[in-house]
Design a protein around this motif. Structure first.
Motif, mmCIF file in Angstrom:
data_model
loop_
_atom_site.group_PDB
_atom_site.id
_atom_site.type_symbol
_atom_site.label_atom_id
_atom_site.label_comp_id
_atom_site.label_asym_id
_atom_site.label_seq_id
_atom_site.Cartn_x
_atom_site.Cartn_y
_atom_site.Cartn_z
ATOM 1 N N TYR A 36 8.670 -6.412 6.896
ATOM 2 C CA TYR A 36 8.007 -4.972 6.762
ATOM 3 C C TYR A 36 8.983 -4.076 6.201
ATOM 4 O O TYR A 36 10.371 -4.067 6.774
ATOM 5 N N SER A 37 8.936 -3.539 5.073
ATOM 6 C CA SER A 37 9.700 -2.440 4.538
ATOM 7 C C SER A 37 8.726 -1.281 4.172
ATOM 8 O O SER A 37 7.681 -1.332 3.719
ATOM 9 N N THR A 38 9.536 -0.395 3.944
ATOM 10 C CA THR A 38 9.063 1.054 3.877
ATOM 11 C C THR A 38 9.975 2.151 3.111
ATOM 12 O O THR A 38 11.129 1.971 3.541
ATOM 13 N N TRP A 77 -4.226 -5.390 -3.390
ATOM 14 C CA TRP A 77 -3.086 -5.079 -2.636
ATOM 15 C C TRP A 77 -2.146 -6.168 -2.516
ATOM 16 O O TRP A 77 -0.933 -6.121 -1.869
ATOM 17 N N HIS A 78 -2.464 -7.235 -2.950
ATOM 18 C CA HIS A 78 -1.633 -8.625 -2.846
ATOM 19 C C HIS A 78 -0.693 -8.497 -4.096
ATOM 20 O O HIS A 78 -0.886 -7.885 -5.023
ATOM 21 N N CYS A 79 0.580 -8.968 -3.756
ATOM 22 C CA CYS A 79 1.551 -8.748 -4.600
ATOM 23 C C CYS A 79 2.532 -10.010 -4.819
ATOM 24 O O CYS A 79 2.457 -10.865 -3.810
ATOM 25 N N VAL A 102 0.783 -1.244 0.053
ATOM 26 C CA VAL A 102 0.006 0.011 -0.126
ATOM 27 C C VAL A 102 0.876 1.187 -0.067
ATOM 28 O O VAL A 102 2.112 1.290 0.399
ATOM 29 N N ASP A 103 0.411 2.417 -0.388
ATOM 30 C CA ASP A 103 1.180 3.699 -0.353
ATOM 31 C C ASP A 103 0.011 4.786 0.052
ATOM 32 O O ASP A 103 -1.025 4.382 0.385
ATOM 33 N N HIS A 104 0.667 5.705 0.560
ATOM 34 C CA HIS A 104 -0.265 6.826 1.045
ATOM 35 C C HIS A 104 0.495 8.162 0.545
ATOM 36 O O HIS A 104 0.679 9.230 1.302
ATOM 37 N N VAL A 105 0.604 8.235 -0.702
ATOM 38 C CA VAL A 105 1.057 9.535 -1.305
ATOM 39 C C VAL A 105 0.361 10.870 -1.057
ATOM 40 O O VAL A 105 0.623 11.730 -0.472
ATOM 41 N N ASP A 106 -0.949 10.463 -1.366
ATOM 42 C CA ASP A 106 -2.257 11.268 -1.595
ATOM 43 C C ASP A 106 -3.035 11.169 -0.181
ATOM 44 O O ASP A 106 -3.697 12.349 0.050
ATOM 45 N N ASP A 107 -3.185 10.007 0.086
ATOM 46 C CA ASP A 107 -4.374 9.739 0.902
ATOM 47 C C ASP A 107 -3.805 8.466 1.912
ATOM 48 O O ASP A 107 -3.380 7.452 1.484
ATOM 49 N N ALA A 108 -3.955 8.626 2.956
ATOM 50 C CA ALA A 108 -3.243 7.528 4.483
ATOM 51 C C ALA A 108 -4.274 6.600 4.503
ATOM 52 O O ALA A 108 -3.967 5.526 5.272
ATOM 53 N N SER A 109 -5.508 6.539 3.907
ATOM 54 C CA SER A 109 -6.641 5.495 4.119
ATOM 55 C C SER A 109 -6.316 4.152 3.822
ATOM 56 O O SER A 109 -6.673 3.154 4.930
ATOM 57 N N PHE A 128 -3.186 2.853 4.055
ATOM 58 C CA PHE A 128 -2.261 2.379 5.307
ATOM 59 C C PHE A 128 -2.968 2.541 6.656
ATOM 60 O O PHE A 128 -2.754 1.483 7.461
ATOM 61 N N ASP A 129 -3.483 3.322 6.937
ATOM 62 C CA ASP A 129 -4.326 3.508 8.204
ATOM 63 C C ASP A 129 -5.573 2.032 8.355
ATOM 64 O O ASP A 129 -5.400 1.453 9.458
ATOM 65 N N PHE A 130 -5.875 1.828 7.243
ATOM 66 C CA PHE A 130 -6.540 0.493 7.210
ATOM 67 C C PHE A 130 -5.750 -0.995 7.771
ATOM 68 O O PHE A 130 -5.928 -1.576 8.653
ATOM 69 N N MET A 131 -4.544 -0.780 7.237
ATOM 70 C CA MET A 131 -3.439 -2.030 7.341
ATOM 71 C C MET A 131 -3.072 -1.742 8.919
ATOM 72 O O MET A 131 -2.901 -2.756 9.706
ATOM 73 N N GLN A 132 -2.939 -0.546 9.672
ATOM 74 C CA GLN A 132 -2.636 -0.416 10.727
ATOM 75 C C GLN A 132 -3.734 -1.017 11.668
ATOM 76 O O GLN A 132 -3.346 -1.632 12.767
ATOM 77 N N GLU A 133 -5.019 -0.695 11.337
ATOM 78 C CA GLU A 133 -6.120 -1.138 12.225
ATOM 79 C C GLU A 133 -6.288 -2.804 11.925
ATOM 80 O O GLU A 133 -6.654 -3.500 13.162
ATOM 81 N N TRP A 134 -6.228 -3.043 10.833
ATOM 82 C CA TRP A 134 -6.165 -4.728 10.696
ATOM 83 C C TRP A 134 -4.925 -5.341 11.444
ATOM 84 O O TRP A 134 -5.311 -6.428 12.004
ATOM 85 N N LEU A 135 -3.703 -4.891 11.591
ATOM 86 C CA LEU A 135 -2.623 -5.266 12.064
ATOM 87 C C LEU A 135 -3.010 -5.643 13.510
ATOM 88 O O LEU A 135 -2.726 -6.407 14.515
ATOM 89 N N LYS A 136 -3.408 -4.403 14.255
ATOM 90 C CA LYS A 136 -4.034 -4.373 15.446
ATOM 91 C C LYS A 136 -5.212 -5.451 15.809
ATOM 92 O O LYS A 136 -4.917 -6.109 16.748
ATOM 93 N N LYS A 137 -6.031 -5.544 14.939
ATOM 94 C CA LYS A 137 -7.107 -6.502 15.256
ATOM 95 C C LYS A 137 -6.729 -7.823 15.382
ATOM 96 O O LYS A 137 -7.118 -8.830 15.927
#
Length: 75
Positions: A36-38, A61-63, A8-15, A17-26
């Motif tokens: 993990y790399s960025t 989002w799968h690669c 995922v990327d968040h150049v213009d919109d972090a939604s 990335f935010d989804f993945m952060q919440e998913w990882l917490k869940k």
């Protein structure tokens, strides 16, 4: 358990990335993050988890990767 690489990327919109952060917490304790790399705006996770968890991540989002699809990278 399924192996998947997620991008995922968040150049213009972090939604995304935010989804993945919440998913990882869940799914903490159920899904294993093996790498993990960025690059700042780009984020790549190698994950292993049950179908129930992986199915919540959008398919686009799968690669392909040596982690998730090693057969593609074999010589």
């Amino acid at each position: 358990m399924q192996k998947v690489t997620i991008y995922v990327d968040h150049v213009d919109d972090a939604s995304d990335f935010d989804f993945m952060q919440e998913w990882l917490k869940k799914w903490e304790g159920v899904v294993r993050v093996t790498d993990y790399s960025t690059g700042g705006w780009e984020h790549i996770w190698d994950l292993e988890g049950p179908e129930e968890a992986i199915s919540e991540i959008p398919k686009d989002w799968h690669c392909s990767s040596k982690w998730a699809t090693p057969e593609i990278f074999k010589k």
